[in-house]
Design a protein around this motif. Structure first.
Motif, short mmCIF file in Angstrom:
data_model
loop_
_atom_site.label_atom_id
_atom_site.label_comp_id
_atom_site.label_asym_id
_atom_site.label_seq_id
_atom_site.Cartn_x
_atom_site.Cartn_y
_atom_site.Cartn_z
N UNK A 245 0.74 -1.23 0.12
CA UNK A 245 0.32 -0.06 0.04
C UNK A 245 0.79 1.24 -0.04
N UNK A 246 1.89 1.10 0.54
CA UNK A 246 2.92 2.35 0.58
C UNK A 246 3.45 2.60 -0.67
N UNK A 247 3.90 1.64 -1.62
CA UNK A 247 4.17 1.69 -2.89
C UNK A 247 3.31 2.41 -3.62
N UNK A 248 1.87 1.89 -3.58
CA UNK A 248 0.93 2.24 -4.41
C UNK A 248 0.67 3.84 -3.92
N UNK A 249 0.85 4.13 -2.72
CA UNK A 249 0.28 5.49 -2.08
C UNK A 249 1.55 6.60 -2.68
N UNK A 250 2.65 6.02 -2.62
CA UNK A 250 3.84 7.14 -3.12
C UNK A 250 3.84 7.04 -4.65
N UNK A 251 3.22 6.37 -5.22
CA UNK A 251 3.41 6.42 -6.88
C UNK A 251 2.22 7.44 -7.25
N UNK A 252 1.57 7.77 -6.53
CA UNK A 252 0.40 8.99 -6.88
C UNK A 252 0.97 10.30 -6.38
#
Length: 399
Positions: A245-252
């Motif tokens: 979820x952190x990876x997905x979050x910082x991708x935005x």
């Protein structure tokens, strides 16, 4: 400030100069003078190329040193003060110094418990009710810019009110380095107040442990209007999900920066302990933040193994004030061929240097569990390697 200076002078007059100097030296240098000679030099110097039964004394000495002056577990208790802050007596020699000082202490109790405490409780209740009601209303709005703006305003206003409940005074430094959208903000961890202080200057998406009670109510309220990543400490499967979820979050890059405390537990603000590598494996830009409290006005440290959340809240509400400095440090990225562990250590060293705290390699999880067997095995392997390299094994040499 003038009152505290006068009280400190009264203490110094009532205690002999020699005892004061001895106490200061004890705190600064420790109980004993520890030998920092590494195992390789000391053991090799004793055995002279063969296995020696005297090597047992080296490990016995190190064990006695660790017991006499444990640099780890004392980080999980409140910091010892050199002078009295009119909240508690920090040394037995300072009892009954003078009746004037006792009168000042009693006056301070009346001010803190009869004047400050009722006002702070009322303001705290109002702040929590405002947060719950406002997030309930804003949570019904459709997702979009309006909901995001309202959510940010509600959280920052409630966080500011929360600091006012504690007569808080926060000094923010280097605001040009404030964390940006799509980044990861990492900071040293002393208490739940860390979140309150940082949220009063900028909104974040939080990553942390699920709590119950009062803190749980606040977490659920914040979840209604913004995305946060919460997990159970004992569930390792959730941690893999958190990393995803952190990876997905910082991708935005349009989302709020994530706030993480890599130590994983509260430390008494005198040192920075091991940073968990998980936060540094996901990539992205790391925004270090150093938080340093002034213990002269109140103890911000939360010893969760000793005090419940309500007990801690009562202790903080009856202190003089919460004073701290916050430094936003320049953003950092992982270098080429640098693994997550070394990157975490580099960020930790920068935070500790800015806040004037010591750096410890130990895991903060030692507050709740025993030392890992891998740590013991590492020392055993190191000693075996020394013995093998000196040729004592195979030759039958015993000294």
């Amino acid at each position: 400030m003038a009152l505290q200076k006068w009280a400190t002078l009264q203490i110094e007059e009532g205690v002999k100069k020699q005892k004061a100097m001895a106490l200061e030296n004890l705190i600064s240098t420790g109980i004993i003078q520890r030998d920092e000679t590494p195992m390789e030099k000391e053991v090799v110097g004793q055995c002279r190329g063969c296995f020696s039964l005297a090597d047992v004394m080296y490990f016995s000495k190190k064990g006695c040193e660790a017991v006499a002056e444990d640099e780890v577990t004392r980080r999980f208790s409140s910091e010892e003060l050199l002078s009295w802050n009119l909240l508690s007596r920090t040394n037995a020699n300072l009892h009954h110094v003078s009746w004037k000082l006792a009168a000042v202490w009693v006056t301070g109790i009346l001010i803190r418990y009869c004047l400050l405490l009722p006002f702070r409780i009322c303001l705290s209740v109002f702040s929590i009710l405002l947060l719950v009601l406002a997030t309930t209303v804003v949570g019904r709005f459709p997702n979009g810019r309006v909901k995001g703006w309202l959510s940010n305003q509600v959280q920052m206003i409630c966080a500011t009110l929360g600091i006012r409940c504690l007569s808080g005074l926060v000094h923010f430094h280097n605001r040009e380095n404030k964390p940006q959208e799509g980044g990861i903000c990492v900071a040293n961890h002393t208490s739940p107040l860390d979140v309150l202080i940082l949220a009063s200057d900028r909104c974040y998406s939080l990553v942390g442990q699920v709590h119950g009670g009062l803190l749980g109510v606040i977490q659920k309220s914040c979840m209604r209007t913004s995305q946060h990543v919460l997990f159970e400490r004992s569930e390792m499967k959730d941690r893999h999900l958190v990393r995803k979820k952190i990876r997905e979050h910082i991708a935005d890059k349009a989302k709020l920066p994530i706030l993480i405390f890599p130590e994983g537990t509260c430390i008494n603000n005198t040192s920075v302990m091991m940073f968990k590598k998980g936060s540094f494996e996901v990539g992205g830009t790391i925004h270090p933040v150093a938080i340093k409290y002034d213990p002269r006005f109140g103890d911000a440290f939360w010893n969760s193994t000793k005090h419940s959340m309500m007990t801690y809240a009562f202790n903080v509400l009856t202190s003089w004030a919460i004073v701290c400095n916050v430094w936003y440090l320049p953003p950092m990225v992982k270098e080429e061929e640098e693994d997550a562990v070394h990157f975490a250590d580099r960020v930790k060293a920068v935070i500790a240097a800015r806040a004037g705290m010591s750096v410890l390699p130990w895991d903060g999880g030692l507050k709740r569990k025993k030392v890992k067997e891998s740590f013991k095995e590492e020392q055993q392997k190191k000693y075996c390697q020394i013995v093998i390299e000196n040729g004592s094994v195979g030759n039958g040499n015993v000294c």
